[in-house]
Scaffold this motif. Structure first.
Motif, PDB file in Angstrom:
ATOM      1  N   GLU A 140      46.871 -10.410   8.690  1.00 52.75           N
ATOM      2  CA  GLU A 140      46.230 -10.490   9.998  1.00 52.75           C
ATOM      3  C   GLU A 140      44.826  -9.896  10.046  1.00 52.75           C
ATOM      4  OE1 GLU A 140      47.082 -11.836  12.836  1.00 52.75           O
ATOM      5  OE2 GLU A 140      49.098 -12.517  12.336  1.00 52.75           O
ATOM      6  N   MET A 141      44.599  -8.815   9.310  1.00 53.88           N
ATOM      7  CA  MET A 141      43.381  -8.035   9.492  1.00 53.88           C
ATOM      8  C   MET A 141      42.635  -7.840   8.175  1.00 53.88           C
ATOM      9  SD  MET A 141      43.267  -6.923  12.719  1.00 53.88           S
ATOM     10  CE  MET A 141      44.438  -7.039  14.084  1.00 53.88           C
ATOM     11  N   CYS A 142      41.412  -8.311   8.112  1.00 58.77           N
ATOM     12  CA  CYS A 142      40.512  -7.930   7.031  1.00 58.77           C
ATOM     13  C   CYS A 142      39.709  -6.741   7.533  1.00 58.77           C
ATOM     14  CB  CYS A 142      39.593  -9.094   6.658  1.00 58.77           C
ATOM     15  SG  CYS A 142      38.316  -8.642   5.453  1.00 58.77           S
ATOM     16  N   LEU A 143      39.935  -5.570   6.939  1.00 52.65           N
ATOM     17  CA  LEU A 143      39.246  -4.351   7.345  1.00 52.65           C
ATOM     18  C   LEU A 143      38.155  -4.038   6.328  1.00 52.65           C
ATOM     19  CD1 LEU A 143      42.355  -2.178   8.311  1.00 52.65           C
ATOM     20  CD2 LEU A 143      40.914  -3.559   9.830  1.00 52.65           C
ATOM     21  N   VAL A 144      36.918  -4.007   6.798  1.00 56.69           N
ATOM     22  CA  VAL A 144      35.765  -3.778   5.927  1.00 56.69           C
ATOM     23  C   VAL A 144      35.252  -2.361   6.160  1.00 56.69           C
ATOM     24  CG1 VAL A 144      33.500  -4.613   5.205  1.00 56.69           C
ATOM     25  CG2 VAL A 144      35.173  -6.219   6.167  1.00 56.69           C
ATOM     26  N   ASP A 145      35.225  -1.557   5.107  1.00 57.20           N
ATOM     27  CA  ASP A 145      34.720  -0.194   5.207  1.00 57.20           C
ATOM     28  C   ASP A 145      33.230  -0.233   5.536  1.00 57.20           C
ATOM     29  OD1 ASP A 145      33.495   2.395   4.163  1.00 57.20           O
ATOM     30  OD2 ASP A 145      35.624   2.821   3.911  1.00 57.20           O
ATOM     31  N   LEU A 146      32.830   0.460   6.596  1.00 56.84           N
ATOM     32  CA  LEU A 146      31.449   0.416   7.050  1.00 56.84           C
ATOM     33  C   LEU A 146      30.510   1.158   6.109  1.00 56.84           C
ATOM     34  CD1 LEU A 146      31.972   1.004  10.888  1.00 56.84           C
ATOM     35  CD2 LEU A 146      31.532  -1.159   9.732  1.00 56.84           C
ATOM     36  N   THR A 147      31.059   2.029   5.264  1.00 59.96           N
ATOM     37  CA  THR A 147      30.222   2.832   4.374  1.00 59.96           C
ATOM     38  C   THR A 147      29.899   2.110   3.071  1.00 59.96           C
ATOM     39  OG1 THR A 147      31.170   4.858   5.282  1.00 59.96           O
ATOM     40  CG2 THR A 147      30.025   5.033   3.170  1.00 59.96           C
ATOM     41  N   ASP A 148      30.932   1.617   2.404  1.00 58.30           N
ATOM     42  CA  ASP A 148      30.702   1.030   1.079  1.00 58.30           C
ATOM     43  C   ASP A 148      31.050  -0.454   0.982  1.00 58.30           C
ATOM     44  OD1 ASP A 148      33.474   0.985   1.032  1.00 58.30           O
ATOM     45  OD2 ASP A 148      33.688   2.562  -0.460  1.00 58.30           O
TER      46      ASP A 148
END
Length: 283
Positions: A140-148
């Motif tokens: 359901e969710m592609c979570l993209v790290d905002l830092t790297d």
């Protein structure tokens, strides 16, 4: 109240419920080490309450997070509504990651992201890929790290609907599908359990490498896998994101970095075996 915690990575949810059946069902969908008793002083990412507001067994359950009401449901459909409520919490209330509505799978450390609207065949394709050896990060969710820019897993059972349930079970007789519920707003819904390696590696991030926008079309006579530009990929990903606008500059920068490192395609197919073969060669 029956209180318990689902401690997935990277989120934990405290569940307060008067339904013992919900706790039993959740224990069938998640490994025992992830379904825990609450700790009094611990802070959890979300709190979902599932309870009847008034006396009487005929009253519906109300699913809510704090003062925010999500949905009402009868006892027969409390499991899918609870899972949808969990999705709603992640989509609405977390902003430490850029969140895109997409299935995500990994092979050799590289992530394949499949954003798609309902009815596109995303979950069916995701389930088949996992059962063919890909590691599930999320349905359901592609979570993209905002830092790297790394892709962060959010491993949970794969939601299958209607004909997909029969197809996956016929293709993969050993697949473990639990908690099949009929008559929901989405039809018949059931949950495919992630394989052991997906649960075990639930804290292991991946590097985005491919974005594929799938579309199942029963009238498609020949599979088509067409490359699309990074500009088009950016716009489609933004349209499929839950919090791109909320994150403002951070969302723009994160999505821009993501689209620079991936190859993007549109996939139209009717035969799941052809789609699996084509994606295996691509990746």
């Amino acid at each position: 109240m029956t209180d318990f915690v689902i401690n997935t990575v990277p989120f934990s949810v405290l569940v307060s419920s008067r339904s013992q059946a919900l706790h039993t069902a959740v224990s069938q969908l998640y490994p025992p080490q992830l379904v825990l008793a609450p700790e009094p002083e611990k802070i959890y990412d979300f709190c979902l309450t599932v309870e009847r507001k008034w006396a009487g067994w005929g009253r519906p359950y109300h699913v809510s997070a704090g003062q925010q009401h999500f949905r009402m449901t009868d006892s027969a459909q409390v499991v899918p509504v609870f899972e949808w409520g969990f999705n709603w919490c992640i989509a609405s209330y977390q902003h430490q990651y850029l969140a895109i509505h997409a299935a995500v799978l990994e092979r050799h450390g590289k992530a394949l992201i499949m954003p798609a609207p309902p009815g596109s065949g995303k979950s069916t394709l995701c389930a088949a890929m996992m059962l063919e050896g890909w590691r599930l990060l999320s349905d359901e969710m592609c979570l993209v790290d905002l830092t790297d820019g790394s892709i962060v897993p959010c491993v949970r059972p794969v939601s299958l609907k209607n004909q997909s349930l029969k197809l996956v079970q016929s293709w993969y007789p050993s697949a473990q599908i639990r908690q099949i519920t009929t008559g929901t707003t989405k039809g018949t819904v059931g949950y495919l359990l992630p394989l052991a390696d997906s649960w075990q590696a639930r804290g292991q991030t991946a590097t985005a490498a491919w974005v594929v926008f799938p579309q199942y079309n029963v009238n498609q006579t020949q599979l088509q896998l067409s490359p699309i530009s990074k500009a088009d990929a950016f716009m489609h990903l933004a349209n499929n994101s839950f919090n791109y606008a909320v994150l403002a500059e951070h969302g723009f920068n994160s999505l821009g970095r993501l689209t620079q490192q991936i190859q993007a395609y549109r996939l139209e197919y009717a035969d799941i075996k052809q789609a699996l073969s084509e994606l295996s060669q691509l990746c």
